[in-house]
Design an enzyme around this catalytic site. Structure first.
Site, PDB file in Angstrom:
ATOM      1  N   GLU A 150       2.439   3.756  -4.210  1.00  0.00           N
ATOM      2  CA  GLU A 150       1.833   2.452  -4.529  1.00  0.00           C
ATOM      3  C   GLU A 150       2.805   1.613  -5.366  1.00  0.00           C
ATOM      4  O   GLU A 150       3.007   0.428  -5.102  1.00  0.00           O
ATOM      5  CB  GLU A 150       0.522   2.637  -5.290  1.00  0.00           C
ATOM      6  CG  GLU A 150      -0.593   3.299  -4.510  1.00  0.00           C
ATOM      7  CD  GLU A 150      -1.321   2.383  -3.545  1.00  0.00           C
ATOM      8  OE1 GLU A 150      -0.963   1.201  -3.405  1.00  0.00           O
ATOM      9  OE2 GLU A 150      -2.281   2.867  -2.918  1.00  0.00           O
ATOM     10  N   ASP A 167       0.853  -1.181   0.000  1.00  0.00           N
ATOM     11  CA  ASP A 167       0.000   0.000   0.000  1.00  0.00           C
ATOM     12  C   ASP A 167       0.891   1.234   0.000  1.00  0.00           C
ATOM     13  O   ASP A 167       2.024   1.203   0.485  1.00  0.00           O
ATOM     14  CB  ASP A 167      -0.938   0.035   1.203  1.00  0.00           C
ATOM     15  CG  ASP A 167      -2.137   0.966   0.986  1.00  0.00           C
ATOM     16  OD1 ASP A 167      -2.422   1.329  -0.188  1.00  0.00           O
ATOM     17  OD2 ASP A 167      -2.786   1.346   1.972  1.00  0.00           O
ATOM     18  N   GLY A 168       0.378   2.300  -0.563  1.00  0.00           N
ATOM     19  CA  GLY A 168       1.058   3.583  -0.579  1.00  0.00           C
ATOM     20  C   GLY A 168       0.116   4.647  -0.065  1.00  0.00           C
ATOM     21  O   GLY A 168      -1.103   4.482  -0.116  1.00  0.00           O
ATOM     22  N   ASP A 214      -1.299  -0.164   5.057  1.00  0.00           N
ATOM     23  CA  ASP A 214      -1.784   1.213   5.127  1.00  0.00           C
ATOM     24  C   ASP A 214      -1.248   1.902   6.379  1.00  0.00           C
ATOM     25  O   ASP A 214      -0.787   3.040   6.319  1.00  0.00           O
ATOM     26  CB  ASP A 214      -3.315   1.245   5.106  1.00  0.00           C
ATOM     27  CG  ASP A 214      -3.851   2.667   5.145  1.00  0.00           C
ATOM     28  OD1 ASP A 214      -3.607   3.429   4.191  1.00  0.00           O
ATOM     29  OD2 ASP A 214      -4.498   3.023   6.157  1.00  0.00           O
ATOM     30  N   HIS A 267      -9.079  -0.442   2.185  1.00  0.00           N
ATOM     31  CA  HIS A 267      -9.873  -0.039   3.349  1.00  0.00           C
ATOM     32  C   HIS A 267     -11.144  -0.879   3.483  1.00  0.00           C
ATOM     33  O   HIS A 267     -12.204  -0.372   3.812  1.00  0.00           O
ATOM     34  CB  HIS A 267     -10.203   1.451   3.285  1.00  0.00           C
ATOM     35  CG  HIS A 267      -8.985   2.293   3.081  1.00  0.00           C
ATOM     36  ND1 HIS A 267      -8.058   2.522   4.082  1.00  0.00           N
ATOM     37  CD2 HIS A 267      -8.515   2.926   1.980  1.00  0.00           C
ATOM     38  CE1 HIS A 267      -7.079   3.281   3.602  1.00  0.00           C
ATOM     39  NE2 HIS A 267      -7.325   3.533   2.339  1.00  0.00           N
ATOM     40  N   ASP A 318      -4.022  -2.652  -3.702  1.00  0.00           N
ATOM     41  CA  ASP A 318      -5.302  -1.973  -3.889  1.00  0.00           C
ATOM     42  C   ASP A 318      -5.195  -0.856  -4.934  1.00  0.00           C
ATOM     43  O   ASP A 318      -6.102  -0.056  -5.092  1.00  0.00           O
ATOM     44  CB  ASP A 318      -5.850  -1.439  -2.561  1.00  0.00           C
ATOM     45  CG  ASP A 318      -4.973  -0.368  -1.931  1.00  0.00           C
ATOM     46  OD1 ASP A 318      -3.979   0.065  -2.546  1.00  0.00           O
ATOM     47  OD2 ASP A 318      -5.282   0.046  -0.792  1.00  0.00           O
TER      48      ASP A 318
END
Length: 154
Positions: free
Chosen positions: A45, A7-8, A128, A118, A68
């Site tokens: 990301e 995740d970024g 995250d 999320h 994501d």
């Protein structure tokens, strides 16, 4: 099989940002994270994926990357990145990172899986947290690729 979760995050776009990456191989888990003073969400990301692949010290093991980011997953799975490469990444954002990605990607047997962000996925949620914590840390790195392309001085 090696699993990589990524995740970024960026606080503003552009703004301070970070990435979180989890590598899992059998019972071994490794977390990687870093924060940058000025960057974008898409850069973080993509960097999360790159750092995960670069951390793998062997080849010939299948790798599944869970992200994501539609930006990253679609660019690879729909092979857009190869068209960008043929055109020298002309007019494309993040060319420096895509070139870095293309150096490491062929060394592994990679499959991408897009997951909704999320949405309660434990590893994605942890990535995250890592990304946001790194973006908020006091010791931020310089994203030279972004700052050079934005004509900013470090």
């Amino acid at each position: 099989m090696i699993e990589i979760f990524t995740d970024g995050a960026s606080r503003g776009n552009p703004g301070p940002g970070g990435y979180g990456t989890i590598l899992r191989y059998k019972q071994h888990i490794k977390e990687l994270t870093a924060g940058y003073r000025l960057t974008t969400n898409n850069r973080m990301e993509l960097l999360a994926v790159i750092v995960g692949l670069e951390a793998i010290k062997t080849s010939n093991i299948p790798v599944t990357i869970f992200s994501d980011s539609k930006y990253v997953v679609d660019a690879v799975e729909k092979k857009w990145v190869y068209g960008w490469q043929k055109k020298g990444f002309a007019g494309k954002a993040n060319a420096d990172l895509w070139m870095r990605f293309l150096r490491i990607y062929p060394k592994h047997q990679v499959k991408f899986v897009w997951i909704k962000g999320h949405a309660g996925h434990p590893e994605n949620e942890r990535c995250d947290v890592l990304a946001v914590q790194s973006a908020l840390s006091p010791n931020l790195l310089i994203d030279h690729g972004y700052e050079a392309s934005a004509n900013l001085k470090p």
